[in-house]
Structures are given as C-alpha cells and as structure tokens.
Design a protein around this motif. Structure first.
Motif, PDB file in Angstrom:
ATOM      1  N   LEU A  38       0.829  -1.208   0.000  1.00 14.05           N
ATOM      2  CA  LEU A  38       0.000   0.000   0.000  1.00 14.05           C
ATOM      3  C   LEU A  38       0.857   1.248   0.000  1.00 14.05           C
ATOM      4  O   LEU A  38       1.863   1.331   0.715  1.00 14.05           O
ATOM      5  CB  LEU A  38      -0.901   0.020   1.240  1.00 14.05           C
ATOM      6  N   ALA A  39       0.456   2.208  -0.808  1.00 14.53           N
ATOM      7  CA  ALA A  39       1.033   3.553  -0.750  1.00 14.53           C
ATOM      8  C   ALA A  39      -0.109   4.537  -0.572  1.00 14.53           C
ATOM      9  O   ALA A  39      -1.180   4.353  -1.148  1.00 14.53           O
ATOM     10  CB  ALA A  39       1.813   3.867  -2.028  1.00 14.53           C
ATOM     11  N   VAL A  40       0.096   5.545   0.249  1.00 14.94           N
ATOM     12  CA  VAL A  40      -0.915   6.576   0.465  1.00 14.94           C
ATOM     13  C   VAL A  40      -0.358   7.887  -0.053  1.00 14.94           C
ATOM     14  O   VAL A  40       0.660   8.380   0.452  1.00 14.94           O
ATOM     15  CB  VAL A  40      -1.292   6.722   1.951  1.00 14.94           C
ATOM     16  N   ALA A  41      -1.004   8.431  -1.076  1.00 11.52           N
ATOM     17  CA  ALA A  41      -0.574   9.700  -1.654  1.00 11.52           C
ATOM     18  C   ALA A  41      -1.392  10.828  -1.048  1.00 11.52           C
ATOM     19  O   ALA A  41      -2.611  10.730  -0.934  1.00 11.52           O
ATOM     20  CB  ALA A  41      -0.744   9.678  -3.174  1.00 11.52           C
ATOM     21  N   LEU A  42      -0.731  11.896  -0.679  1.00  7.12           N
ATOM     22  CA  LEU A  42      -1.392  13.056  -0.076  1.00  7.12           C
ATOM     23  C   LEU A  42      -1.284  14.245  -1.019  1.00  7.12           C
ATOM     24  O   LEU A  42      -0.186  14.652  -1.394  1.00  7.12           O
ATOM     25  CB  LEU A  42      -0.738  13.391   1.268  1.00  7.12           C
ATOM     26  N   GLY A  56      -3.780   5.379  10.970  1.00  6.47           N
ATOM     27  CA  GLY A  56      -4.442   4.075  11.050  1.00  6.47           C
ATOM     28  C   GLY A  56      -4.168   3.215   9.838  1.00  6.47           C
ATOM     29  O   GLY A  56      -3.961   1.998   9.943  1.00  6.47           O
ATOM     30  N   MET A  57      -4.153   3.826   8.665  1.00  4.68           N
ATOM     31  CA  MET A  57      -3.857   3.066   7.444  1.00  4.68           C
ATOM     32  C   MET A  57      -2.438   2.525   7.474  1.00  4.68           C
ATOM     33  O   MET A  57      -2.175   1.364   7.136  1.00  4.68           O
ATOM     34  CB  MET A  57      -4.008   3.973   6.217  1.00  4.68           C
ATOM     35  N   LEU A  58      -1.508   3.368   7.873  1.00  6.67           N
ATOM     36  CA  LEU A  58      -0.117   2.937   7.878  1.00  6.67           C
ATOM     37  C   LEU A  58       0.099   1.819   8.900  1.00  6.67           C
ATOM     38  O   LEU A  58       0.897   0.909   8.683  1.00  6.67           O
ATOM     39  CB  LEU A  58       0.793   4.125   8.188  1.00  6.67           C
ATOM     40  N   ALA A  59      -0.629   1.899  10.001  1.00  8.84           N
ATOM     41  CA  ALA A  59      -0.508   0.852  11.017  1.00  8.84           C
ATOM     42  C   ALA A  59      -1.121  -0.457  10.537  1.00  8.84           C
ATOM     43  O   ALA A  59      -0.657  -1.543  10.897  1.00  8.84           O
ATOM     44  CB  ALA A  59      -1.179   1.302  12.309  1.00  8.84           C
TER      45      ALA A  59
END
Lengths: 279, 293
Positions: A83-87, A100-103
């Motif tokens: 998973l990657a989360v782009a901001l 929470g997502m990263l955890a």
C-alpha cells in the motif's frame, strides 16, 4: 455531552479499471466552512483506491471523523498487499485516517513532497500487534512524483502528479491514464448530494449554474477575488486541453463522470471564475 | 527519502520558550527544521527554521491561548501551557484557522482543560476532532470581542490568509496584533537562534530575505499586492500595534519600524504588480515611526 457526527451512506463505489471510491456523507450545516452560506444537503468525503495486482495507491485518507469507516472499507477492497498513500494536501480533511492506514498495512509508504515532515503531523505512535511503533522512523516517504513526475503502480500503471492549475494549499492533482480518473483534491468539489442523488454524477443537476459554482469557488478559492483570473483560466484551459479526463474525483463532493460531463464541469468553473466578485 | 536510524524529528523545541513578551502576552511553541522535511527542501540553499508559534494572554480575570501550537509538538506545548498558566484555568483557545500548525492540538487542549472553549471561526472542527462537544466550539466573526478582565481581544478580518475562515485578532491594551500567517519569517539554523524575538536578532540581509520571507497566500504571484498593502496600512494606522505576533514568526516588538518594512518589501516583490511597487520599505518605515511617536 458530545453528539457524534452522523455519517450516512458509507459506500464503496466501483469507478472502473481498479479505481474505487471510499467514504461517507456528512451533513452540511452552518458549521461547514467550505461552502457558501445557505448551502444544504450532504457532503461526500472521498478517499480513492487505485488497485493494480497486489499493489494499491490510496489518494488521501479522509478526515478523522471518517477514519474508522474508511479503514474498514479499504479492508474489504484491498485486504492486504503493498500500500502507498498519496497526499495531495496536508490539511485535516486528508490526514485524519493516515496513521491508522499505515498501522494496518505493514510496509506501507507515503507519497508526499515533504512540506512540514508529514508523519510528525499525525498520531505517529501506533501499537501494532501489541508492539509500539514510531511511524516516523519506519514509513518511507516517496517524494519524486510531485511537480510533474509519475508514480508507477504494479509495474506499469503510471499515475502522473501534475501541479494543480487550481488549488488552495494543494500540491498535486493525480492523473490515472488507465481509468481516465483525475484526482483533483480541493477542486471540482461543488456537487453536493441532495434528495438521495447518487455519489457519481453522470450529468450535472440544473441547480448547478455558473452562479452556483462561482459562489463555491469564492469560498474555497477566495483568493480568486483579487487574483489575475486570466492566468488561472489559461492554466486550467491548457491543462484540460492536454488531459483527457473521464472522471473528476475530488476530495469532497460527488464524482463527476463521463467526458462530456467533465467538460461541462470545467466550463462551469471557467464561467464561475469570471463571475466571482472582485475583492 | 527513506527513514533510518538517523531519524530526527523536524520539530524542535526552543529552550527559551515559553517566555513573556510584553504585558499579559507570552510566547510559546517551537521551530520546524526545514532541512528535515525532505523532498525538494533538501535543496534549499540555506538552512532555516520555520517558527511554529503560539501565544497566551493572561488577563486579570480570564486567559486565552492564541493558536494551539503545532500538532507535532504537543508534549512541548503541553508543558509550556502548564508553565505559563500555573494554577490558572484556561478559558479560551483561539485557533486562527483549520490547519494543523495552528489548530492541531485543539482536541488535546480542550480535553486537558474541560472548562475552556474554542473561539474564532470554529467551522469544521467537529469533523476533525469528533470528540469535542459542539457546545465548546463558539463561533465568532470579525468585530466580536472577548473580555479577559483587563484585556480585550477583538477578532479581525485578515488582510491575507491561507483559508477563507482565517481570523486575525488584536489585543487592545498591550496593542498586540495576531497576524497569523502574515509577517511571517524564518530564521537561520543555529544553536542559539531559536526563541529570540525581532529586537534580539540582527536583521537578515536583503540578499537572503527571499529565502526567509514568504507570503503564505494561495495565488500570491497572480495577485497584486498594492490593495493588501493599502489595507494593512489602514489597519496599522487604526490599531497602532506595538507587538506583531505572527504564527510563523517570533514576536516583532520594539523594532517594528525596522523589521516590518523589511518583510513587506519582500511581499511587494511577490505579486503580479511587483514591477510597479516601489518605495514600500521607506513608506512603511515612515509610517511605523510616526505611529510609534
């Protein structure tokens, strides 16, 4: 006594080609700061997932009030994988679910240009499987896609990160060539939900006139009142001449679907910019 | 950029803070080391710190915290609040707008001080801090005043701002202008440089000013600065501030006529009318000298 914020219509919506919208609606009322006074209805808060094989890119993480809902939805759409989360911004409404997502996804990374050292901005101490972690020390930050670069998902799916031609505090829009989805951050968020309207708008309601759009622009993009709008319109026009978008996917507001509807929405924004009172 | 064992947080406290500024005003917060932000910030030609400031007004009857401090610095901010307030309660907390460097600790502060209420434009905080009782979010508009006993705080329309919900404020007794993101400046990195006010440092050179001073307003390069400078001049003439307390600045006190013209000359070079705005520095030096008299 705290009255919980009511979330309604917590829905995942398949937008096609591996793109899914997560989120829910919140009521628009006198405490809603991003809309003109008198606006009614419900506001969709949107988090998007682009999946390619066992990899996924999440676009923003939503506000804190939605964090649990969005994480549960993400779990159904992408139970495990890389998973990657782009901001696209560093505001409250896109950071609330990040920690929470990263955890929840070991090895996740954050795609972010660096401004402010973002993991310091969230609850970086997380307990994962009974062990305390400091996300700041463990989560990689990927900076290179910003300001015109690309993020590659699943080996060959390119997501492009152009500089937004219109934004307040946004670093990037994200364009997915495969689906034609354009993630526009705080732009194009003027379509709220009224009377049970679907979350995806394949046509623009009659109430959405240039004057309506102008009022919304004047609230979020208040600086347009004093700015040289020719330059902004030129940038928008140039962008959409070069970019074929089939979906406009804002952080807030209904998704706008279909090339013709997208074009109509762009025209409304162009007209709306002209109608904003100078200030 | 990847994390490794050499990780250091970008958010560093200042051993000098919190400290009194003037009258009932105290200054707190800390700094953010811009080099540690990563990305293109690694390529900046200088090594600077961005101030992340908050303030307290200790009125005779009531207290107010202006800004909540950066969300990244809560342990530091919490200790500072305790030190500044001592046995007093916190009555009001005024986050200037809905951004984490300004309002990031709102939920924590209201949890720690159950009698406090948030004031200002309190839009949307119910979504970002769902645990806050909405009765503790008290909305204000420009012109509203809050009495602290021997101090009065008035909310003001900002001249430039990040968000349309931003409010400035002015405290009438000590004549403190809370200018939020305006008149912000960074300071150069150095072991002794954090926590110093404008009258305690040497004015940086004009050559590096553009690396230290930024107008934090969207679309600034496409916007003429003259109208904003005119409104700011009117505001200063009406309020005659003695301290300018910015949220990304150290307090400007005792040398307003030196520091502020230096900053505003950079603003004049920022906008779409930069080629037509001359003499801003001299004009403001003269204005501030006359107001101080």
């Amino acid at each position: 006594m705290t009255t919980p914020v009511a979330l309604t219509r917590a829905e995942t919506v398949d937008l096609g080609e591996g793109v899914t919208r997560l989120g829910a609606l919140v009521a628009i009322d006198e405490r809603t700061g991003w809309v003109p006074p008198g606006t009614t209805g419900f506001e969709p808060f949107n988090v998007y997932v682009v999946r390619e094989g066992d990899e996924a890119l999440v676009v923003n993480s939503g506000p804190a009030v939605l964090a649990g809902t969005v994480l549960a939805q993400l779990g159904t759409v992408f139970p495990s994988g890389s998973l990657a989360v782009a901001l696209t911004r560093n505001e409250f409404e896109v950071l609330g679910g990040l920690a929470g997502m990263l955890a929840a996804y070991p090895g996740a990374q954050v795609v972010y240009p660096g401004a402010g050292s973002i993991l310091d901005w969230v609850e970086f101490r997380q307990t994962i499987a009974g062990v305390e972690h400091d996300l700041r020390r463990e989560v990689p930050i990927v900076t290179h896609p910003f300001f015109g670069g690309d993020f590659v998902l699943g080996g060959d799916r390119k997501l492009h990160f152009p500089i937004p031609p219109l934004g307040t505090l946004s670093f990037a829009w994200i364009a997915d060539e495969r689906s034609g989805a354009l993630f526009t951050s705080d732009a194009f968020g003027f379509l709220h939900v009224e009377n049970g309207e679907p979350l995806v708008a394949s046509e623009l309601p009659a109430r959405v006139t240039p004057e309506y759009v102008a009022a919304h622009l004047a609230k979020r993009f208040y600086w347009l009142q004093a700015a040289d709008r020719r330059a902004i319109k030129a940038a928008l026009g140039q962008f959409f001449s070069a970019t074929r978008a089939r979906l406009l996917c804002p952080t807030r507001g209904r998704v706008i679907a279909g090339e013709a509807t997208v074009a109509a929405a762009v025209d409304l924004v162009m007209s709306g910019i002209d109608l904003i009172e100078a200030g | 950029m990847t994390n490794d064992d050499a990780f250091q947080s970008a958010y560093i406290p200042s051993l000098r803070l919190p400290r009194p500024v003037a009258g009932a005003l105290w200054w707190g917060g800390g700094c953010s080391d811009v080099k540690r932000w990563g990305g293109r910030f690694l390529d900046e030609p200088i090594h600077r710190h961005q101030y992340c400031s908050c303030y307290w007004l200790l009125g005779a009857e009531k207290t107010m915290m202006v800004e909540t401090g950066h969300g990244a610095q809560w342990p530091v901010i919490e200790a500072q609040i305790e030190q500044v307030l001592g046995d007093r309660r916190l009555d009001y907390v005024f986050p200037s707008h809905q951004e984490i460097p300004h309002a990031g600790n709102l939920g924590r502060i209201l949890a720690k001080y159950p009698d406090a209420v948030a004031v200002g434009d309190v839009s949307d905080y119910h979504l970002y801090f769902p645990g806050i009782d909405r009765d503790r979010l008290v909305d204000n508009v420009p012109g509203d005043r809050i009495e602290l006993g021997d101090r009065t705080v008035e909310f003001l329309e900002p001249v430039w701002s990040d968000l349309s919900t931003t409010l400035w404020a002015f405290e009438w007794t000590d004549r403190v202008l809370f200018s939020v993101d305006v008149m912000e400046y960074s300071h150069l990195d150095g072991p002794l440089s954090c926590g110093l006010m404008s009258d305690e440092i040497e004015l940086p050179s004009d050559e590096i000013r553009k690396l230290l001073v930024f107008l934090l307003q969207p679309g600034a390069r496409d916007t003429p600065m003259e109208p904003g400078l005119r409104r700011l001049r009117e505001l200063f003439s009406a309020l005659r501030p003695r301290v300018v307390a910015g949220s990304h600045a150290a307090p400007i006190r005792d040398n307003l006529e030196v520091f502020i013209p230096w900053i505003l000359e950079e603003y004049a070079a920022t906008g779409s009318d930069s080629g037509r705005l001359g003499g801003v520095r001299a004009e403001w030096s003269e204005l501030l000298a006359s107001l101080a008299g």
